[in-house]
Enzyme design. Structure first.
Site, PDB file in Angstrom:
ATOM      1  N   ALA A 138      80.643 -14.556 -27.950  1.00  0.00           N
ATOM      2  CA  ALA A 138      80.662 -15.925 -28.490  1.00  0.00           C
ATOM      3  C   ALA A 138      81.981 -16.599 -28.125  1.00  0.00           C
ATOM      4  O   ALA A 138      82.009 -17.774 -27.750  1.00  0.00           O
ATOM      5  CB  ALA A 138      80.475 -15.905 -30.004  1.00  0.00           C
TER       6      ALA A 138
ATOM      7  N   GLU B  77      79.778  -8.332 -20.886  1.00  0.00           N
ATOM      8  CA  GLU B  77      79.343  -7.005 -21.343  1.00  0.00           C
ATOM      9  C   GLU B  77      78.503  -6.306 -20.303  1.00  0.00           C
ATOM     10  O   GLU B  77      77.821  -6.870 -19.531  1.00  0.00           O
ATOM     11  CB  GLU B  77      78.539  -7.111 -22.642  1.00  0.00           C
ATOM     12  CG  GLU B  77      79.408  -7.582 -23.773  1.00  0.00           C
ATOM     13  CD  GLU B  77      78.726  -7.456 -25.128  1.00  0.00           C
ATOM     14  OE1 GLU B  77      77.498  -7.357 -25.196  1.00  0.00           O
ATOM     15  OE2 GLU B  77      79.465  -7.446 -26.104  1.00  0.00           O
TER      16      GLU B  77
ATOM     17  N   LEU C  80      74.957 -12.457 -29.235  1.00  0.00           N
ATOM     18  CA  LEU C  80      76.196 -13.241 -29.255  1.00  0.00           C
ATOM     19  C   LEU C  80      77.046 -12.873 -30.464  1.00  0.00           C
ATOM     20  O   LEU C  80      77.171 -13.624 -31.414  1.00  0.00           O
ATOM     21  CB  LEU C  80      75.879 -14.737 -29.254  1.00  0.00           C
ATOM     22  CG  LEU C  80      75.263 -15.293 -27.984  1.00  0.00           C
ATOM     23  CD1 LEU C  80      75.065 -16.802 -28.096  1.00  0.00           C
ATOM     24  CD2 LEU C  80      76.090 -14.968 -26.762  1.00  0.00           C
ATOM     25  N   HIS C  81      77.649 -11.678 -30.427  1.00  0.00           N
ATOM     26  CA  HIS C  81      78.595 -11.294 -31.462  1.00  0.00           C
ATOM     27  C   HIS C  81      79.951 -11.910 -31.108  1.00  0.00           C
ATOM     28  O   HIS C  81      80.039 -12.721 -30.190  1.00  0.00           O
ATOM     29  CB  HIS C  81      78.648  -9.766 -31.630  1.00  0.00           C
ATOM     30  CG  HIS C  81      79.098  -9.033 -30.417  1.00  0.00           C
ATOM     31  ND1 HIS C  81      80.426  -8.801 -30.133  1.00  0.00           N
ATOM     32  CD2 HIS C  81      78.390  -8.491 -29.393  1.00  0.00           C
ATOM     33  CE1 HIS C  81      80.515  -8.140 -28.989  1.00  0.00           C
ATOM     34  NE2 HIS C  81      79.298  -7.948 -28.520  1.00  0.00           N
ATOM     35  N   LEU C  82      81.010 -11.556 -31.799  1.00  0.00           N
ATOM     36  CA  LEU C  82      82.287 -12.266 -31.697  1.00  0.00           C
ATOM     37  C   LEU C  82      82.844 -12.375 -30.277  1.00  0.00           C
ATOM     38  O   LEU C  82      83.223 -13.457 -29.847  1.00  0.00           O
ATOM     39  CB  LEU C  82      83.320 -11.623 -32.620  1.00  0.00           C
ATOM     40  CG  LEU C  82      84.648 -12.370 -32.713  1.00  0.00           C
ATOM     41  CD1 LEU C  82      84.454 -13.812 -33.153  1.00  0.00           C
ATOM     42  CD2 LEU C  82      85.588 -11.646 -33.657  1.00  0.00           C
TER      43      LEU C  82
END
Length: 87
Positions: A19, A87, A14-16
Site C-alpha cells: 500500500a 513482492e 494490499l497490506h502496509l
C-alpha cells in the site's frame, strides 16, 4: 479521465508495505488517482484509505486517473500492481 482494470497478484493483497509503494507512486502525479473496489472508490494517494479498502490477492481494481498527467499516472500504478508491488 482514464481508467483501467487490473488484478492484484501479490499473495497478501494490499497490506502496509505494498500500500505504501502504491501511494508513494501515486503521489508523484498531479492528477487524482483513485481505484474502485467493492462499490467503493478509494484515494490511491492515502495509505489509510488503501489499507481500509481491504484488498486481497486476486481482487480486481479499476484505477481511475484524472488531470494533466493522467495517462502517465495510470500507466505507472497499473504497472506497479501488475509487477506485484514489490513482492
Amino acid at each position: 479521465m482514464v481508467s483501467e482494470k487490473v488484478v492484484v497478484k501479490n499473495p497478501s493483497g494490499l497490506h502496509l508495505r505494498p500500500a505504501g509503494i502504491l501511494c508513494k507512486e501515486a503521489i508523484k502525479y498531479k492528477s487524482s488517482v483513485h481505484f474502485h473496489f467493492r462499490e467503493v472508490t478509494t484515494n490511491a494517494k492515502s495509505v489509510l484509505s488503501v489499507l481500509g479498502a481491504k484488498v486481497k490477492s486476486g481482487s480486481e481494481l479499476e484505477f481511475i486517473c484524472e488531470g494533466e498527467d493522467e495517462e502517465e499516472a495510470l500507466a505507472a500504478v497499473v504497472r506497479l500492481v501488475k509487477e506485484g508491488l514489490g513482492e
